[in-house]
Write a protein that holds these residues in place. Structure first.
Motif, PDB file in Angstrom:
ATOM      1  N   GLU A  25       0.829  -1.204   0.000  1.00  0.00           N
ATOM      2  CA  GLU A  25       0.000   0.000   0.000  1.00  0.00           C
ATOM      3  C   GLU A  25       0.867   1.259   0.000  1.00  0.00           C
ATOM      4  N   ALA A  26       1.975   1.209   0.767  1.00  0.00           N
ATOM      5  CA  ALA A  26       2.877   2.360   0.789  1.00  0.00           C
ATOM      6  C   ALA A  26       3.514   2.574  -0.583  1.00  0.00           C
ATOM      7  N   LYS A  27       3.890   1.466  -1.239  1.00  0.00           N
ATOM      8  CA  LYS A  27       4.457   1.578  -2.581  1.00  0.00           C
ATOM      9  C   LYS A  27       3.442   2.153  -3.556  1.00  0.00           C
ATOM     10  N   ALA A  28       2.173   1.733  -3.418  1.00  0.00           N
ATOM     11  CA  ALA A  28       1.122   2.212  -4.315  1.00  0.00           C
ATOM     12  C   ALA A  28       0.920   3.716  -4.180  1.00  0.00           C
ATOM     13  N   GLN A  29       1.277   4.255  -3.014  1.00  0.00           N
ATOM     14  CA  GLN A  29       1.156   5.690  -2.778  1.00  0.00           C
ATOM     15  C   GLN A  29       2.428   6.434  -3.168  1.00  0.00           C
ATOM     16  N   GLY A  30       3.349   5.705  -3.830  1.00  0.00           N
ATOM     17  CA  GLY A  30       4.557   6.342  -4.338  1.00  0.00           C
ATOM     18  C   GLY A  30       5.734   6.328  -3.396  1.00  0.00           C
ATOM     19  N   GLU A  31       5.612   5.659  -2.264  1.00  0.00           N
ATOM     20  CA  GLU A  31       6.711   5.604  -1.301  1.00  0.00           C
ATOM     21  C   GLU A  31       7.708   4.521  -1.703  1.00  0.00           C
ATOM     22  N   ASP A  32       8.984   4.766  -1.404  1.00  0.00           N
ATOM     23  CA  ASP A  32      10.048   3.802  -1.680  1.00  0.00           C
ATOM     24  C   ASP A  32      10.162   2.862  -0.485  1.00  0.00           C
ATOM     25  N   VAL A  33       9.636   1.656  -0.617  1.00  0.00           N
ATOM     26  CA  VAL A  33       9.573   0.715   0.504  1.00  0.00           C
ATOM     27  C   VAL A  33      10.253  -0.592   0.122  1.00  0.00           C
ATOM     28  N   ILE A  34      11.044  -1.117   1.045  1.00  0.00           N
ATOM     29  CA  ILE A  34      11.659  -2.431   0.886  1.00  0.00           C
ATOM     30  C   ILE A  34      10.965  -3.385   1.848  1.00  0.00           C
TER      31      ILE A  34
END
Length: 398
Positions: A25-34
């Protein structure tokens, strides 16, 4: 009106699954998440396994498979057990399932009565507890020293309602491995408790480090073989996460009861995946294991340089169970105190863009679990972010 039973209400969603979903969900909001929460080998499935699956499909092996596994797959498993584990079983003493978790579910569904107790050595794979609860059993967590269960602790925990001891080594989440002496002491103690069965989860048996050698519990203790159910699979060592092939071996009565459960829930495992599993050269297994050991060494060294975090070298599997006790009650940069490992995980997701699993979901507070089954550059980037976030939290230099 609730559509779920009261028994299901006791079961929590998989920690790694919901952490992974939060990362998505964080990635879908444009955040760079590993996402280091979900344990899955990063390697592609070896070509010879994919070729075997392709050839099986071309041969028309796409019909309903037998509930307990194809004859060919069960014979392949028996050959593997004899060759690698010094175990002899018959065809009606093995069952092939849709992953190792289903083997665990089948076993407990077939054997647990309401109120029966299952002993779990903490920290443990979260689904162990959930499956027991779902089936009306009572999970009994036992916190061993150094993530290992001791014989005197086990002896005191065994009660009239105790039905199973669930052992997992190498362990998910800790990566711990029992020494020969430690496992021998447990086996000797269990010999005097004939009503207690052993569910030996050996799914990571081929991912051992520092020249350790895999010993199957049932092979070490032939006198306990009739009350031992051994669980193995191909997901981890063969990079076949999508294949979903797990298998269990044990006494004929166990397997017959498990087969009855499986026939009502998922029926037989994918015929094409069965044709490909345990197929051909084992060279890739050795290559994967060596890579996992290098990644283990990398993570241990990197965490040692982060003040406030601890990590002992693991004996196998591909996880790091990182201690964060020194961070608890520290104020975050915005002044919010981190009162639990779950708060630490939420902070790392926000400040470092790294998703991990809180230890409290595994009955081990003040720890968090990361998967090390990642490309080296991804792990280094994640650990850079964690080091920076912890330094900001503690007022230290990374």
């Amino acid at each position: 009106m609730s559509f779920a039973t009261s028994r299901l209400a006791l079961v929590k969603p998989s920690a790694s699954a919901w952490i992974s979903q939060a990362a998505k969900e964080a990635k879908a909001q444009g955040e760079d998440v590993i996402d280091l929460g979900l344990g899955e080998p990063d390697f592609d499935t070896p070509d010879h396994i994919k070729d075997a699956a392709h050839q099986a499909a071309l041969r028309g092996e796409t019909k309903y498979p037998p509930t307990n596994g194809t004859l060919e797959m069960r014979q392949t498993i028996l050959n593997k057990l004899k060759r690698e584990n010094n175990l002899d079983y018959a065809l009606d003493e093995v069952i092939v399932s849709n992953g190792a978790t289903q083997v665990l579910f089948n076993t407990l569904m077939a054997t647990l009565e309401p109120g029966d107790e299952v002993l779990l050595s903490t920290p443990y794979f979260g689904r162990y507890k959930d499956i027991v609860l779902r089936l009306g059993g009572v999970p009994v967590p036992l916190a061993g020293a150094g993530f290992s269960l001791k014989p005197d602790q086990l002896s005191k925990a065994i009660k009239p309602k105790t039905r199973w001891l669930l052992l997992n080594q190498p362990s998910n989440p800790s990566g711990s491995v029992y020494s020969d002496a430690e496992i021998a002491s447990l086996g000797a103690m269990l010999a005097d408790h004939d009503r207690v069965r052993v569910l030996s989860d050996e799914i990571y048996e081929q991912i051992l480090f520092d020249r350790r050698i895999s010993h199957s519990f049932a092979a070490l203790f032939p006198h306990l073989k009739d009350r031992t159910l051994t669980v193995k699979g191909v997901l981890e060592a063969y990079a076949m996460a999508g294949g979903r092939i797990g298998y269990g071996v044990g006494a004929k009565a166990f397997i017959a009861a498990m087969n009855k459960v499986q026939s009502q829930i998922r029926s037989g495992a994918c015929s094409i995946a069965q044709a490909a599993a345990l197929n051909g050269s084992q060279n890739d297994v050795c290559r994967f294991r060596a890579a996992f050991e290098r990644l283990r060494n990398l993570v241990v060294a990197r965490v040692a340089d982060i003040p406030g975090l601890t990590l002992d070298p693991t004996g196998g599997a591909f996880y790091g169970l990182i201690g964060c006790d020194a961070l608890i009650d520290s104020p975050s940069p915005d002044g919010t105190p981190l009162s639990s490992d779950a708060d630490v995980i939420a902070y790392l997701l926000k400040a470092a863009g790294v998703a991990a699993v809180p230890g409290s979901t595994l009955d081990l507070p003040h720890f968090f679990r990361i998967s090390t089954a990642m490309p080296e550059e991804v792990l280094n980037k994640a650990l850079d972010g964690i080091a920076k976030a912890v330094a900001d939290l503690k007022g230290l230099s990374p």
